[in-house]
Write a protein that holds these residues in place. Sequence first.
Motif, PDB file in Angstrom:
ATOM      1  N   VAL A 141       6.718  14.125  -3.648  1.00  0.00           N
ATOM      2  CA  VAL A 141       5.336  13.691  -3.491  1.00  0.00           C
ATOM      3  C   VAL A 141       5.294  12.185  -3.264  1.00  0.00           C
ATOM      4  CG1 VAL A 141       3.079  13.519  -4.618  1.00  0.00           C
ATOM      5  CG2 VAL A 141       4.512  15.549  -4.985  1.00  0.00           C
ATOM      6  N   ILE A 142       4.711  11.802  -2.142  1.00  0.00           N
ATOM      7  CA  ILE A 142       4.469  10.382  -1.841  1.00  0.00           C
ATOM      8  C   ILE A 142       3.114  10.032  -2.441  1.00  0.00           C
ATOM      9  CG2 ILE A 142       4.018   8.728   0.020  1.00  0.00           C
ATOM     10  CD1 ILE A 142       5.892  10.536   1.773  1.00  0.00           C
ATOM     11  N   GLU A 143       3.071   8.931  -3.206  1.00  0.00           N
ATOM     12  CA  GLU A 143       1.815   8.621  -3.887  1.00  0.00           C
ATOM     13  C   GLU A 143       1.655   7.137  -4.179  1.00  0.00           C
ATOM     14  OE1 GLU A 143       2.185  11.170  -7.297  1.00  0.00           O
ATOM     15  OE2 GLU A 143       3.671   9.900  -8.244  1.00  0.00           O
ATOM     16  N   ASN A 144       0.428   6.805  -4.533  1.00  0.00           N
ATOM     17  CA  ASN A 144       0.074   5.499  -5.081  1.00  0.00           C
ATOM     18  C   ASN A 144       0.405   4.328  -4.146  1.00  0.00           C
ATOM     19  OD1 ASN A 144      -1.094   3.928  -7.058  1.00  0.00           O
ATOM     20  ND2 ASN A 144       0.788   3.701  -8.223  1.00  0.00           N
ATOM     21  N   ILE A 145       0.208   4.510  -2.852  1.00  0.00           N
ATOM     22  CA  ILE A 145       0.420   3.411  -1.909  1.00  0.00           C
ATOM     23  C   ILE A 145      -0.795   2.497  -1.989  1.00  0.00           C
ATOM     24  CG2 ILE A 145       0.680   2.772   0.526  1.00  0.00           C
ATOM     25  CD1 ILE A 145       2.169   5.484   0.869  1.00  0.00           C
ATOM     26  N   HIS A 146      -0.555   1.218  -2.284  1.00  0.00           N
ATOM     27  CA  HIS A 146      -1.666   0.286  -2.493  1.00  0.00           C
ATOM     28  C   HIS A 146      -1.212  -1.164  -2.326  1.00  0.00           C
ATOM     29  CE1 HIS A 146       0.419   0.538  -6.346  1.00  0.00           C
ATOM     30  NE2 HIS A 146      -0.140  -0.616  -6.682  1.00  0.00           N
ATOM     31  N   LEU A 147      -2.196  -2.029  -2.134  1.00  0.00           N
ATOM     32  CA  LEU A 147      -1.948  -3.461  -2.037  1.00  0.00           C
ATOM     33  C   LEU A 147      -1.807  -4.028  -3.448  1.00  0.00           C
ATOM     34  CD1 LEU A 147      -1.832  -5.909  -0.060  1.00  0.00           C
ATOM     35  CD2 LEU A 147      -4.275  -6.216  -0.534  1.00  0.00           C
ATOM     36  N   LEU A 148      -0.724  -4.737  -3.701  1.00  0.00           N
ATOM     37  CA  LEU A 148      -0.522  -5.394  -4.997  1.00  0.00           C
ATOM     38  C   LEU A 148      -1.122  -6.795  -5.007  1.00  0.00           C
ATOM     39  CD1 LEU A 148       3.193  -4.540  -5.886  1.00  0.00           C
ATOM     40  CD2 LEU A 148       1.124  -3.623  -6.966  1.00  0.00           C
ATOM     41  N   ALA A 149      -0.913  -7.524  -3.908  1.00  0.00           N
ATOM     42  CA  ALA A 149      -1.387  -8.912  -3.862  1.00  0.00           C
ATOM     43  C   ALA A 149      -1.425  -9.399  -2.429  1.00  0.00           C
ATOM     44  CB  ALA A 149      -0.455  -9.807  -4.677  1.00  0.00           C
ATOM     45  N   LYS A 150      -2.268 -10.413  -2.213  1.00  0.00           N
ATOM     46  CA  LYS A 150      -2.284 -11.101  -0.935  1.00  0.00           C
ATOM     47  C   LYS A 150      -2.690 -12.544  -1.181  1.00  0.00           C
ATOM     48  CE  LYS A 150      -6.554 -11.874   1.061  1.00  0.00           C
ATOM     49  NZ  LYS A 150      -6.651 -13.128   1.727  1.00  0.00           N
ATOM     50  N   THR A 151      -2.129 -13.431  -0.365  1.00  0.00           N
ATOM     51  CA  THR A 151      -2.477 -14.846  -0.474  1.00  0.00           C
ATOM     52  C   THR A 151      -2.812 -15.368   0.915  1.00  0.00           C
ATOM     53  OG1 THR A 151      -0.168 -15.532  -0.217  1.00  0.00           O
ATOM     54  CG2 THR A 151      -0.972 -15.249  -2.474  1.00  0.00           C
ATOM     55  N   GLY A 152      -3.629 -16.426   0.928  1.00  0.00           N
ATOM     56  CA  GLY A 152      -3.977 -17.097   2.173  1.00  0.00           C
ATOM     57  C   GLY A 152      -5.224 -16.550   2.816  1.00  0.00           C
ATOM     58  N   GLY A 153      -5.754 -17.329   3.713  1.00  0.00           N
ATOM     59  CA  GLY A 153      -6.913 -16.907   4.476  1.00  0.00           C
ATOM     60  C   GLY A 153      -8.233 -17.251   3.820  1.00  0.00           C
ATOM     61  N   LYS A 154      -9.302 -17.062   4.599  1.00  0.00           N
ATOM     62  CA  LYS A 154     -10.653 -17.419   4.179  1.00  0.00           C
ATOM     63  C   LYS A 154     -11.120 -16.624   2.958  1.00  0.00           C
ATOM     64  CE  LYS A 154     -14.543 -16.348   6.482  1.00  0.00           C
ATOM     65  NZ  LYS A 154     -15.485 -16.275   7.589  1.00  0.00           N
ATOM     66  N   SER A 155     -10.702 -15.370   2.858  1.00  0.00           N
ATOM     67  CA  SER A 155     -11.167 -14.524   1.748  1.00  0.00           C
ATOM     68  C   SER A 155     -10.455 -14.849   0.442  1.00  0.00           C
ATOM     69  CB  SER A 155     -11.013 -13.050   2.077  1.00  0.00           C
ATOM     70  OG  SER A 155      -9.646 -12.690   2.186  1.00  0.00           O
ATOM     71  N   GLY A 156      -9.436 -15.694   0.496  1.00  0.00           N
ATOM     72  CA  GLY A 156      -8.746 -16.111  -0.723  1.00  0.00           C
ATOM     73  C   GLY A 156      -7.675 -15.148  -1.183  1.00  0.00           C
TER      74      GLY A 156
END
Length: 164
Positions: A141-156
Motif C-alpha cells: 500500500v502506497i500512502e501518506n504522500i504529502h509536503l513536509l516543508a517548503k521555503t522561499g517565494g512570496k507565500s513564505g
Amino acid sequence: MTLKKSLTHLNAAGEVAMVDVSDKAITHRQAIAAGQIRMKAETLEAILAGNSPKGDVITTAKLAGIMAAKQTAHLIPLCHPLPLQKIAVEITPDPALPGLQIQATITTTSQTGVEMEALTAVSIAALTLYDMAKALEKGMVIENIHLLAKTGGKSGDYQVGSRE
C-alpha cells in the motif's frame, strides 16, 4: 484556513491558463515531500537482502524519483519547467511499518516553487518500489504522500503542522 478569492490558473475570460511568473523575483526555493509504502515484513526483508526478482529495488526507485522530478512539467498540466539544482531521494527501511519511508528534497533558484517536483519524485519512487517488488507481494500500500516543508517565494515558508 483562508482560501484565495480568485483562481490562479484561470485567465480573465475564465479559461485555463498557466500562471505568468515573469514578474516574480528569482529566489532560492526548496521543497521536501514524503510518503511510504507498507508491505509484509517478509517482503521488506527480501528487498533489503537483495532478493527481488527484478533486481535492486531501492536504487532503481531512487533513480526513478530523480528522473520524475525532472519531468514534472511534462506530467502535470500548467506546471512550470524549472531548473533544478538539487534532487535528493532517500528511501529508508521502517521495520515498524513494515515498509519503506520515502523522502525527496528538491532545490531551485527560480521564480516559482518546487513542491510539485518533490511530490512527483516521492510518488514515482513509491510506484517504482511497488513495480520492482510486486512479484514478492501484490498487496503493498502506497500512502501518506504529502509536503513536509517548503521555503522561499512570496507565500513564505511552510512546515507540516504549522498554521497556513
